[in-house]
Design an enzyme around this catalytic site. Structure first.
Site, PDB file in Angstrom:
ATOM      1  N   LYS A  41       0.929  -0.961  -0.304  1.00  0.00           N
ATOM      2  CA  LYS A  41      -0.296   0.196   0.144  1.00  0.00           C
ATOM      3  C   LYS A  41       0.843   1.392   0.065  1.00  0.00           C
ATOM      4  O   LYS A  41       0.009   2.298  -0.344  1.00  0.00           O
ATOM      5  CB  LYS A  41      -0.618  -0.395   0.969  1.00  0.00           C
ATOM      6  CG  LYS A  41      -1.395  -1.142   1.068  1.00  0.00           C
ATOM      7  CD  LYS A  41      -2.604  -1.284   3.373  1.00  0.00           C
ATOM      8  CE  LYS A  41      -3.049  -2.676   3.533  1.00  0.00           C
ATOM      9  NZ  LYS A  41      -3.219  -2.201   4.332  1.00  0.00           N
ATOM     10  N   GLY A  42       2.023   1.135   0.763  1.00  0.00           N
ATOM     11  CA  GLY A  42       3.014   2.289   0.629  1.00  0.00           C
ATOM     12  C   GLY A  42       3.358   2.899  -0.508  1.00  0.00           C
ATOM     13  O   GLY A  42       3.180   4.333   0.053  1.00  0.00           O
ATOM     14  N   GLU A  97       7.228   2.649  -6.490  1.00  0.00           N
ATOM     15  CA  GLU A  97       7.772   2.141  -5.386  1.00  0.00           C
ATOM     16  C   GLU A  97       7.234   3.442  -3.744  1.00  0.00           C
ATOM     17  O   GLU A  97       8.064   4.556  -4.191  1.00  0.00           O
ATOM     18  CB  GLU A  97       8.885   1.532  -4.954  1.00  0.00           C
ATOM     19  CG  GLU A  97       8.866  -0.355  -4.984  1.00  0.00           C
ATOM     20  CD  GLU A  97       7.870  -0.919  -3.334  1.00  0.00           C
ATOM     21  OE1 GLU A  97       7.947   0.372  -2.572  1.00  0.00           O
ATOM     22  OE2 GLU A  97       8.494  -1.727  -3.373  1.00  0.00           O
ATOM     23  N   ASP A 101      14.737  -0.444   0.376  1.00  0.00           N
ATOM     24  CA  ASP A 101      15.815  -1.147   1.639  1.00  0.00           C
ATOM     25  C   ASP A 101      17.265  -2.123   1.195  1.00  0.00           C
ATOM     26  O   ASP A 101      18.027  -1.128   0.657  1.00  0.00           O
ATOM     27  CB  ASP A 101      14.985  -1.571   2.363  1.00  0.00           C
ATOM     28  CG  ASP A 101      15.140  -1.387   3.805  1.00  0.00           C
ATOM     29  OD1 ASP A 101      16.138  -0.589   4.369  1.00  0.00           O
ATOM     30  OD2 ASP A 101      14.873  -2.543   4.451  1.00  0.00           O
ATOM     31  N   ASP A 157       4.016   3.241   6.701  1.00  0.00           N
ATOM     32  CA  ASP A 157       3.707   2.531   7.777  1.00  0.00           C
ATOM     33  C   ASP A 157       5.044   1.857   8.800  1.00  0.00           C
ATOM     34  O   ASP A 157       5.988   1.950   8.306  1.00  0.00           O
ATOM     35  CB  ASP A 157       3.203   1.813   7.493  1.00  0.00           C
ATOM     36  CG  ASP A 157       2.824   0.289   7.241  1.00  0.00           C
ATOM     37  OD1 ASP A 157       3.695   0.375   6.350  1.00  0.00           O
ATOM     38  OD2 ASP A 157       2.408  -0.298   8.003  1.00  0.00           O
TER      39      ASP A 157
HETATM   40  P1  IMP Z   1      13.491  -4.192   0.666  1.00  0.00           P
HETATM   41  O1  IMP Z   1      13.948  -4.210   1.946  1.00  0.00           O
HETATM   42  O2  IMP Z   1      14.341  -2.916  -0.580  1.00  0.00           O
HETATM   43  O3  IMP Z   1      12.415  -5.663   0.202  1.00  0.00           O
HETATM   44  O4  IMP Z   1      12.241  -3.584   1.281  1.00  0.00           O
HETATM   45  C1  IMP Z   1      10.581  -3.341   1.440  1.00  0.00           C
HETATM   46  C2  IMP Z   1       9.510  -2.900   2.073  1.00  0.00           C
HETATM   47  O5  IMP Z   1      10.044  -2.856   3.314  1.00  0.00           O
HETATM   48  C3  IMP Z   1       9.474  -1.546   1.244  1.00  0.00           C
HETATM   49  O6  IMP Z   1       8.407  -1.617   0.339  1.00  0.00           O
HETATM   50  C4  IMP Z   1       8.296  -1.106   2.974  1.00  0.00           C
HETATM   51  O7  IMP Z   1       7.264  -1.014   2.504  1.00  0.00           O
HETATM   52  C5  IMP Z   1       9.195  -1.063   3.807  1.00  0.00           C
HETATM   53  N1  IMP Z   1      10.359  -1.050   4.692  1.00  0.00           N
HETATM   54  C6  IMP Z   1      11.657  -0.644   4.150  1.00  0.00           C
HETATM   55  N2  IMP Z   1      11.818   0.431   5.364  1.00  0.00           N
HETATM   56  C7  IMP Z   1      10.922   0.759   5.810  1.00  0.00           C
HETATM   57  C8  IMP Z   1      10.435   2.351   6.858  1.00  0.00           C
HETATM   58  O8  IMP Z   1      11.847   2.788   6.696  1.00  0.00           O
HETATM   59  N3  IMP Z   1       9.387   2.732   6.816  1.00  0.00           N
HETATM   60  C9  IMP Z   1       8.444   1.949   6.867  1.00  0.00           C
HETATM   61  N4  IMP Z   1       8.532   1.087   5.761  1.00  0.00           N
HETATM   62  C10 IMP Z   1       9.709   0.492   5.510  1.00  0.00           C
HETATM   63 MG    MG Z   2       6.440  -1.440   0.194  1.00  0.00          MG
END
Ligand code: IMP
Ligand code: MG
Length: 175
Positions: A41-42, A97, A101, A157
């Site tokens: 949803k982000g 996106e 992260d 969130d």
């Molecule tokens: P990834 O680690 O790049 O796979 O990140 C995946 C998901 O983690 C992102 O799309 C967010 O939904 C969530 N996420 C990562 N870091 C944060 C943050 O600082 N705040 C909120 N959600 C986060």
């Molecule tokens: Mg996300």
């Protein structure tokens, strides 16, 4: 300590940057149609603001994915909770996106979506935390690079709260 939010990027700065990125995307896709995919949803708040600033014809679709595991650490394997409604065949696709992260989500998602034969596929993210990257993904448009802090607002969130904040903030007082 109770939870509180410290402003990291103000509403004015977020909106200004989205306008700039939208203008850049409009130039880059001149003469083409753009198919924007929002990752629920982000990315919703960002996607809407961005789409309003894009001047080439836009279509939109949504997908919902989750990485297995709980908490604020991404586990590395994604689960499609809601798939796209439309085919990607021959389309110029832009994945939108909220934040990149570890890069795990996008790495696996790209793999899945490339197999659906889009004409091109690019990535646009509101936030990028380069220090946390585990998987190498090429990100085409980044609004803000941020330090390794847990952020909320503008769609992001913490335990499903704070998505509706019109700015980006750091949650303080959580473990
Ligand atoms: P990834 O680690 O790049 O796979 O990140 C995946 C998901 O983690 C992102 O799309 C967010 O939904 C969530 N996420 C990562 N870091 C944060 C943050 O600082 N705040 C909120 N959600 C986060
Ligand atoms: Mg996300």
């Amino acid at each position: 300590m109770a939870e509180s939010i410290r402003v990291l990027v103000s509403e004015e700065d977020v909106d200004k940057k989205i306008y700039e990125i939208g203008t850049q995307i409009s130039k880059d896709y001149e003469g083409k149609d753009l198919h924007i995919i929002g990752i629920l949803k982000g990315s919703v708040f960002f996607m809407c603001e961005l789409a309003k600033r894009v001047t080439v014809p836009v279509t939109m679709d949504f997908m919902s994915v989750s990485s297995y595991g709980a908490g604020t650490i991404s586990s590395g394997i994604i689960n499609i909770k809601k798939d796209l409604d439309e085919s990607l065949q021959g389309k110029d696709v832009l994945i939108v996106e909220d934040i990149i992260d570890s890069g795990n989500t996008l790495y696996h998602l790209l793999d899945i979506l490339k197999k659906r034969h889009p004409r091109s596929i690019k990535i646009c993210t509101l936030l990028d935390k380069p220090e946390r990257r585990v998987k190498d993904v090429k990100v085409d448009y980044v609004c803000f690079q941020i330090p390794d802090e847990f952020v909320v607002g503008y769609g992001l969130d913490y335990a499903q709260k704070y998505r509706n904040l019109p700015y980006i903030g750091v949650v303080e007082g959580i473990e």
